[in-house]
Design an enzyme around this catalytic site. Structure first.
Site, PDB file in Angstrom:
ATOM      1  N   LYS A  38       0.802  -1.230   0.000  1.00  0.00           N
ATOM      2  CA  LYS A  38       0.000   0.000   0.000  1.00  0.00           C
ATOM      3  C   LYS A  38       0.830   1.273   0.000  1.00  0.00           C
ATOM      4  O   LYS A  38       0.373   2.314  -0.470  1.00  0.00           O
ATOM      5  CB  LYS A  38      -0.956   0.004   1.204  1.00  0.00           C
ATOM      6  CG  LYS A  38      -0.233   0.154   2.537  1.00  0.00           C
ATOM      7  CD  LYS A  38      -1.186  -0.010   3.721  1.00  0.00           C
ATOM      8  CE  LYS A  38      -0.431   0.227   5.007  1.00  0.00           C
ATOM      9  NZ  LYS A  38      -0.935  -0.540   6.132  1.00  0.00           N
ATOM     10  N   ARG A 133      -6.550   0.164  17.857  1.00  0.00           N
ATOM     11  CA  ARG A 133      -7.149   0.305  16.534  1.00  0.00           C
ATOM     12  C   ARG A 133      -8.061  -0.912  16.382  1.00  0.00           C
ATOM     13  O   ARG A 133      -8.854  -1.183  17.277  1.00  0.00           O
ATOM     14  CB  ARG A 133      -6.076   0.430  15.444  1.00  0.00           C
ATOM     15  CG  ARG A 133      -6.609   1.110  14.173  1.00  0.00           C
ATOM     16  CD  ARG A 133      -5.553   1.319  13.099  1.00  0.00           C
ATOM     17  NE  ARG A 133      -5.229   0.063  12.411  1.00  0.00           N
ATOM     18  CZ  ARG A 133      -4.344  -0.015  11.410  1.00  0.00           C
ATOM     19  NH1 ARG A 133      -3.717   1.073  10.987  1.00  0.00           N
ATOM     20  NH2 ARG A 133      -4.089  -1.171  10.836  1.00  0.00           N
TER      21      ARG A 133
HETATM   22  C1  LIG Z   1       0.095  -1.181   6.704  1.00  0.00           C
HETATM   23  C2  LIG Z   1      -0.123  -2.419   7.462  1.00  0.00           C
HETATM   24  C3  LIG Z   1       0.947  -3.316   7.685  1.00  0.00           C
HETATM   25  C4  LIG Z   1       2.350  -3.010   7.219  1.00  0.00           C
HETATM   26  O1  LIG Z   1       2.957  -2.105   8.087  1.00  0.00           O
HETATM   27  P1  LIG Z   1       4.485  -1.646   7.934  1.00  0.00           P
HETATM   28  O2  LIG Z   1       4.761  -0.880   9.156  1.00  0.00           O
HETATM   29  O3  LIG Z   1       4.538  -0.804   6.691  1.00  0.00           O
HETATM   30  O4  LIG Z   1       5.321  -2.859   7.803  1.00  0.00           O
HETATM   31  C5  LIG Z   1       0.667  -4.483   8.358  1.00  0.00           C
HETATM   32  N1  LIG Z   1      -0.561  -4.769   8.825  1.00  0.00           N
HETATM   33  C6  LIG Z   1      -1.601  -3.940   8.648  1.00  0.00           C
HETATM   34  C7  LIG Z   1      -2.931  -4.312   9.201  1.00  0.00           C
HETATM   35  C8  LIG Z   1      -1.420  -2.739   7.965  1.00  0.00           C
HETATM   36  O5  LIG Z   1      -2.461  -1.917   7.787  1.00  0.00           O
END
Ligand SMILES: *Cc1c(COP(=O)(O)O)cnc(C)c1O
Length: 359
Positions: A38, A133
């Site tokens: 993302k 969250r």
């Molecule tokens: C964005 C996201 C991740 C990845 O997080 P990073 O810190 O970029 O490795 C993992 N799990 C969820 C639920 C996320 O939204």
């Protein structure tokens, strides 16, 4: 789009090397790594780079991004990271292999959508370990198990958690051990073993590095570390990863000597903030054609020395260039390193061109 700039360059070979390092570290501990796309809007070249580095699947927060990757021909396992909207269950059922969930009612809706689509989706039940969250509270396991037991096409793969992102809570032996224990409870209630305990994101890597990751955690979802080589929650650079895969470059449109103090009575800036200034005399300043419509200026760091960001409005970013060695003229470009927020903003801005470089 007519102009080449602002431009975000992405070195996919570096992303592959970073993914290889993370995958290598984790595989030694029986942990599989999903590449999180993302941060760069699921650019297909980035997705390929992560898979080339050994990620077992791709994960994104947006169904639109996953659908896009499907259209590009990716047949790999895909995970939806954001708990699904009731209004997108059909798309989820048709496009994703696996989905994070936290509401029993949503699980039932997803199951119905799968029935209609003739598909099956695996779900990972999110547990809130304190970051506040998404996730069930530890006493909500039974209610979730009841919903899962009613499903015919939604299979429970396991439990997972997200830390850091909202409240900055760090992954720890304590909170991740709780996750493993709740996985055990859910498994008992469902009457089958769970395949997955998904122990978080980039910030969880430090526990893998120092060998304290609780037994049972067997999956991580990693974006930031692979893309940027940093861990913002842990407030560190990850020493074994490369940090210059992403560069944002903008074109200079004005260079002029100006006083460092504004002239006249000051109010708030275009975004309602009251800027503060320090009188440093008359200095060389440069403006690049890039602003808050393109990036998050607070997350940028000029690559070259002698440049300092003064401020930014929607479309202009001003820099102090007094100490920059050499000439600087309109048409020259200035490049910046980006943090996760700046990268995310650039990737989702229609005004920023993404350029893939493969060295
Ligand atoms: C964005 C996201 C991740 C990845 O997080 P990073 O810190 O970029 O490795 C993992 N799990 C969820 C639920 C996320 O939204």
């Amino acid at each position: 789009m007519t102009s080449r700039y602002p431009e975000m360059s992405v070195d996919t070979a570096m992303i592959t090397r970073n993914a290889e390092k993370v995958v290598g570290l984790c595989s030694g501990k029986g942990i599989s790594v999903w590449g999180v796309t993302k941060g760069l809007s699921a650019h297909p070249a980035v997705a390929s780079a992560m898979l080339d580095g050994g990620c077992v699947g791709l994960a994104d927060s947006r169904v639109d991004n996953i659908r896009k990757l499907r259209l590009f021909g990716f047949r790999h396992p895909m995970m939806l990271l954001r708990i699904p909207m009731p209004g997108e269950m059909t798309d989820v059922a048709e496009n994703v292999d696996c989905c994070l969930v936290s509401m029993p009612a949503s699980v039932l809706m997803l199951d119905r959508a799968c029935d209609e689509a003739g598909s099956e989706v695996g779900v990972i039940v999110m547990v809130d370990l304190g970051d506040l969250r998404e996730g069930i509270w530890p006493d909500g396991v039974e209610e979730m198990a009841d919903a899962l037991l009613q499903c015919r096409r939604t299979r429970c793969l396991g439990v997972g958690s997200n830390l850091g992102c909202l409240s900055g809570v760090l992954p720890s032996v304590t909170n991740l051990s709780l996750l493993v224990r709740i996985g055990g409870e859910l498994s008992n209630l469902l009457g089958h073993p769970l395949e997955v305990v998904s122990g978080g994101a980039t910030s969880s890597l430090s526990l893998v590095e120092d060998g304290t990751m609780p037994e049972g955690v067997n999956q991580l979802r990693v974006g930031e570390g692979i893309l940027l080589g940093t861990d913002v929650t842990g407030n560190r650079v990850i020493p074994y990863l490369e940090r210059d895969a992403i560069r944002i470059t903008a074109e200079v449109v004005e260079v002029r000597r100006k006083p460092s103090m504004p002239i006249g009575k000051t109010g708030a800036d275009a975004f309602g903030n009251t800027p503060v200034f320090q009188d440093r005399g008359t200095r060389r300043r440069a403006i690049v054609a890039m602003g808050r419509q393109d990036v998050r200026p607070e997350g940028l760091t000029p690559i070259d020395g002698g440049l300092e960001i003064i401020g930014a409005s929607s479309d202009h970013l001003t820099l102090d260039a007094e100490d920059f060695e050499g000439p600087l003229n309109p048409g020259d470009t200035i490049s910046f390193a980006a943090d996760y927020g700046a990268m995310l903003a650039a990737a989702t801005s229609p005004y920023v061109r993404t350029k893939i470089i493969k060295k």
